[in-house]
Design a protein around this motif. Structure first.
Motif, PDB file in Angstrom:
ATOM      1  N   TRP A 183      -8.331  -0.825   0.656  1.00 37.79           N
ATOM      2  CA  TRP A 183      -8.555  -0.949   2.100  1.00 37.79           C
ATOM      3  C   TRP A 183      -8.369  -2.388   2.562  1.00 37.79           C
ATOM      4  O   TRP A 183      -7.829  -2.640   3.645  1.00 37.79           O
ATOM      5  N   GLY A 184      -8.802  -3.332   1.747  1.00 35.51           N
ATOM      6  CA  GLY A 184      -8.569  -4.730   2.083  1.00 35.51           C
ATOM      7  C   GLY A 184      -7.086  -5.055   2.150  1.00 35.51           C
ATOM      8  O   GLY A 184      -6.626  -5.755   3.065  1.00 35.51           O
ATOM      9  N   ALA A 185      -6.320  -4.524   1.162  1.00 39.31           N
ATOM     10  CA  ALA A 185      -4.876  -4.746   1.166  1.00 39.31           C
ATOM     11  C   ALA A 185      -4.221  -4.106   2.383  1.00 39.31           C
ATOM     12  O   ALA A 185      -3.298  -4.678   2.985  1.00 39.31           O
ATOM     13  N   LEU A 186      -4.712  -2.921   2.769  1.00 37.67           N
ATOM     14  CA  LEU A 186      -4.151  -2.236   3.940  1.00 37.67           C
ATOM     15  C   LEU A 186      -4.354  -3.079   5.196  1.00 37.67           C
ATOM     16  O   LEU A 186      -3.407  -3.298   5.962  1.00 37.67           O
ATOM     17  N   LEU A 187      -5.583  -3.563   5.417  1.00 39.98           N
ATOM     18  CA  LEU A 187      -5.855  -4.375   6.598  1.00 39.98           C
ATOM     19  C   LEU A 187      -5.044  -5.669   6.574  1.00 39.98           C
ATOM     20  O   LEU A 187      -4.496  -6.095   7.600  1.00 39.98           O
ATOM     21  N   PHE A 188      -4.958  -6.290   5.404  1.00 36.59           N
ATOM     22  CA  PHE A 188      -4.203  -7.534   5.286  1.00 36.59           C
ATOM     23  C   PHE A 188      -2.731  -7.316   5.623  1.00 36.59           C
ATOM     24  O   PHE A 188      -2.117  -8.116   6.342  1.00 36.59           O
ATOM     25  N   GLN A 189      -2.144  -6.247   5.128  1.00 41.50           N
ATOM     26  CA  GLN A 189      -0.716  -6.005   5.350  1.00 41.50           C
ATOM     27  C   GLN A 189      -0.429  -5.582   6.791  1.00 41.50           C
ATOM     28  O   GLN A 189       0.609  -5.953   7.353  1.00 41.50           O
ATOM     29  N   ILE A 190      -1.354  -4.831   7.404  1.00 41.48           N
ATOM     30  CA  ILE A 190      -1.167  -4.512   8.823  1.00 41.48           C
ATOM     31  C   ILE A 190      -1.240  -5.790   9.649  1.00 41.48           C
ATOM     32  O   ILE A 190      -0.442  -6.021  10.560  1.00 41.48           O
ATOM     33  N   VAL A 194       0.830  -1.211   0.000  1.00 41.41           N
ATOM     34  CA  VAL A 194       0.000   0.000   0.000  1.00 41.41           C
ATOM     35  C   VAL A 194       0.864   1.261   0.000  1.00 41.41           C
ATOM     36  O   VAL A 194       0.357   2.357  -0.245  1.00 41.41           O
ATOM     37  N   MET A 195       2.150   1.110   0.289  1.00 41.41           N
ATOM     38  CA  MET A 195       3.055   2.256   0.167  1.00 41.41           C
ATOM     39  C   MET A 195       3.189   2.676  -1.295  1.00 41.41           C
ATOM     40  O   MET A 195       3.371   3.859  -1.604  1.00 41.41           O
ATOM     41  N   ASP A 196       3.077   1.699  -2.196  1.00 46.43           N
ATOM     42  CA  ASP A 196       3.230   1.990  -3.626  1.00 46.43           C
ATOM     43  C   ASP A 196       1.899   2.247  -4.328  1.00 46.43           C
ATOM     44  O   ASP A 196       1.842   2.971  -5.315  1.00 46.43           O
ATOM     45  N   HIS A 197       0.842   1.619  -3.808  1.00 43.49           N
ATOM     46  CA  HIS A 197      -0.444   1.761  -4.494  1.00 43.49           C
ATOM     47  C   HIS A 197      -1.570   1.743  -3.460  1.00 43.49           C
ATOM     48  O   HIS A 197      -1.836   0.719  -2.817  1.00 43.49           O
ATOM     49  N   PHE A 198      -2.223   2.882  -3.267  1.00 44.34           N
ATOM     50  CA  PHE A 198      -3.378   2.963  -2.361  1.00 44.34           C
ATOM     51  C   PHE A 198      -4.347   4.002  -2.908  1.00 44.34           C
ATOM     52  O   PHE A 198      -3.992   5.175  -3.081  1.00 44.34           O
ATOM     53  N   VAL A 199      -5.564   3.560  -3.204  1.00 37.42           N
ATOM     54  CA  VAL A 199      -6.607   4.451  -3.718  1.00 37.42           C
ATOM     55  C   VAL A 199      -7.703   4.529  -2.657  1.00 37.42           C
ATOM     56  O   VAL A 199      -8.306   3.515  -2.296  1.00 37.42           O
ATOM     57  N   TRP A 200      -7.969   5.737  -2.175  1.00 39.79           N
ATOM     58  CA  TRP A 200      -8.883   5.922  -1.061  1.00 39.79           C
ATOM     59  C   TRP A 200     -10.287   5.397  -1.357  1.00 39.79           C
ATOM     60  O   TRP A 200     -11.003   4.986  -0.446  1.00 39.79           O
ATOM     61  N   THR A 201     -10.692   5.428  -2.575  1.00 44.34           N
ATOM     62  CA  THR A 201     -12.074   5.077  -2.920  1.00 44.34           C
ATOM     63  C   THR A 201     -12.244   3.621  -3.341  1.00 44.34           C
ATOM     64  O   THR A 201     -13.345   3.204  -3.691  1.00 44.34           O
TER      65      THR A 201
END
Length: 554
Positions: free
Chosen positions: A235-242, A223-230
């Motif tokens: 968001w799924g990738a963010l939760l998975f990586q955290i 998500v450091m390289d690719h994160f789209v707020w909408t």
């Protein structure tokens, strides 16, 4: 009640009838006259109640800790004794007021992990026992500490005076004659207690990531390289990586705090280093266990070496961390790491190959273990075995089935007790019927300890019935192929479960089996010729509580 288990409000002295408005004087023994804070004698009057301070703690610091505290307080009120409890749970602890400790006539330490700052209670009559004793027989503990006070038996002025100066925290925390088998269990539970929050947080975040982003979310870029707020996928990738980062701490934390339980703070550095190496060489959970035990042993060996006085100041900061980390690293990388990694790989392959009857039998065995001691060591072994299987980036399908079976079986006992008290309330006393209301929530939340009040009152009927229902649920869950990536959550993570409807069927079947067996067994006891039904306090369980109306016969 549930609120009592989660409260972190500092406890105050409670009298069995009406609380005294005066704070405790610093007197050490009960008597007809006391000395007030101003130093003037108070008029002679009725002897004040016996005063006890207590500490409760369990490996996970969640349920047993607070149940033991509540049990001691209730027993104190019944015995006319003032009891104040310090709960050293997972949310930390609020220290007892030093004046309250000074004015206490006795101490009860009910713990399965080392009591923090135990030296505060030196010089007082002390009962040191496990946390389950405070849940199952609080009245006996209160009588024991009163008997010790009457005989003048007190704890040593220095907690370590009668032991080796190099005693570990666990050795200082238990009885002098405890064997190393007991200590080994406590060391391992110390590591597990610190590991569980990482398992729960990481596992739930990963499961939510899958739920939001789908099962391909583990292949998403950082998500450091690719994160789209909408975008939901982001968001799924963010939760998975955290969640993945939180899970990465699991083995190092396990190893670090096993070593901490053995050797106190000096064990943390080699423990964390050894646990991280276990991850690096793919030794996994087994490597973490070995690294923790080796780290603690190495630090204890170093501490037994006589060191010149001039060098003692740098020992804990430089010498011990340097030598212990180097020794543990060498052993893990060069000597034992590869065999442990091979054993871990063999266990993973075995789990992945489970199918058919073997999987069903394993599910039944895990269900039996989860319900055998309701949150105790055997329960924790089954739970830890399940979480170890899913504590990887891409767990096997078999590992997720095992996790599902373990959580399903762990939900059965409290839900079954709640159902039994609802269906046949006259078989239970008023306190058990009240506990049954809380057991609905506890069971739904996967807190097996919710059934402990029932097991403590009637273990020969409740525990076998619970094990039967747990075995049925575990076997059915495996047979239905239900999977679970989250290590906790109970009914609240059902949307994240594979085959959720069949999973709920498995839970319902086990609950029905256990509730039916409990009702039948208790009914047989009531029907025994010449035997009157009695509750744990000798009262008729069907008798109405104070203030209740006598039921009218149909």
């Amino acid at each position: 009640t549930c609120t009592a288990w989660t409260s972190t409000t500092p406890r105050t002295w409670r009298r069995s009838a009406v609380s005294s408005p005066r704070p405790w004087a610093a007197s050490r023994s009960p008597g007809p006259a006391t000395v007030a804070d101003e130093g003037t004698p108070e008029p002679a009057g009725p002897a004040r109640p016996f005063r006890i301070v207590a500490v409760t703690s369990c490996p996970t610091g969640i349920a047993h800790t607070y149940m033991a505290a509540e049990s001691l307080e209730n027993a104190g009120r019944e015995a006319g004794v003032e009891v104040v409890v310090e709960t050293q749970g997972s949310a930390g602890f609020t220290r007892l007021d030093p004046e309250v400790v000074a004015a206490a006539d006795g101490v009860i330490l009910a713990h399965d992990v080392a009591v923090r700052e135990k030296d505060r209670f030196a010089g007082k009559p002390t009962v040191d026992t496990g946390v389950k004793a405070a849940i199952n027989r609080p009245g006996e503990l209160i009588r024991e500490v009163r008997d010790k006070a009457a005989r003048g038996e007190v704890a040593a002025a220095s907690p370590d005076a009668t032991r080796s100066p190099d005693a570990t925290p666990v050795e200082r925390g238990g009885e002098p004659g405890e064997g190393y088998g007991t200590k080994l269990r406590t060391w391992l539970m110390s590591g597990v207690s610190y590991m569980v929050p990482f398992v729960a947080a990481g596992g739930l975040l990963i499961a939510l990531g899958f739920a939001i982003g789908g099962y391909e979310i583990n292949k998403a870029p950082s998500v450091m390289d690719h994160f789209v707020w909408t975008q939901a996928d982001s968001w799924g990738a963010l939760l998975f990586q955290i969640g993945g980062v939180a899970f990465a701490f699991l083995v190092p934390v396990l190893a670090g705090y096993i070593a901490y339980g053995m050797a106190d703070r000096p064990g943390l550095v080699p423990g964390f280093v050894g646990g991280s190496i276990a991850l690096t060489i793919d030794a996994g959970f087994l490597g973490g266990l070995a690294a923790g035990l080796i780290s603690g042993a190495v630090v204890l060996a170093i501490q037994r070496i006589r060191i010149p006085k001039a060098l003692r100041g740098i020992m804990p900061v430089v010498v011990i961390p340097l030598i212990s980390a180097a020794v543990v690293g060498f052993l893990m990388f060069v000597v034992i790491g590869k065999p442990i990694a091979s054993a871990q790989s063999a266990m993973t392959d075995w789990l992945s190959g489970l199918s058919g009857a073997n999987a069903i039998l394993l599910g039944a065995l895990l269900g039996l273990m989860m319900c055998f001691d309701l949150g105790g060591p055997v329960n924790k072994v089954a739970y830890t075995f399940a979480t170890a299987g899913i504590a990887v980036a891409s767990p096997s399908d078999s590992a997720m089935k095992i996790m599902a079976a373990v959580m399903a079986a762990g939900m059965v006992p409290p839900l079954a007790m709640a159902l039994a008290t609802t269906v046949r309330g006259r078989l239970f006393n008023a306190a058990e019927r009240e506990n049954g209301k809380a057991a609905w929530v506890l069971g739904a939340s996967f807190i097996s300890e919710g059934a402990i009040p029932f097991a403590a009152a009637d273990p020969l009927r409740v525990i076998p019935a619970s094990m039967a229902g747990g075995a049925v649920t575990g076997a059915l869950s495996m047979a239905f192929g239900a999977t679970l990536r989250a290590p906790h959550g109970g009914i609240f993570v059902v949307p994240l479960i594979g085959n959720p409807l069949l999973y709920l069927v498995a839970v319902a079947a086990g609950v029905a089996v256990t509730a039916a067996l409990v009702i039948v067994l208790k009914g047989l006891r009531r029907a025994a010729p010449g035997a009157a039904a009695q509750g744990p306090d000798g009262a008729d369980p069907s008798a109405p509580a104070p203030g209740e109306k006598q039921p009218v016969a149909a």
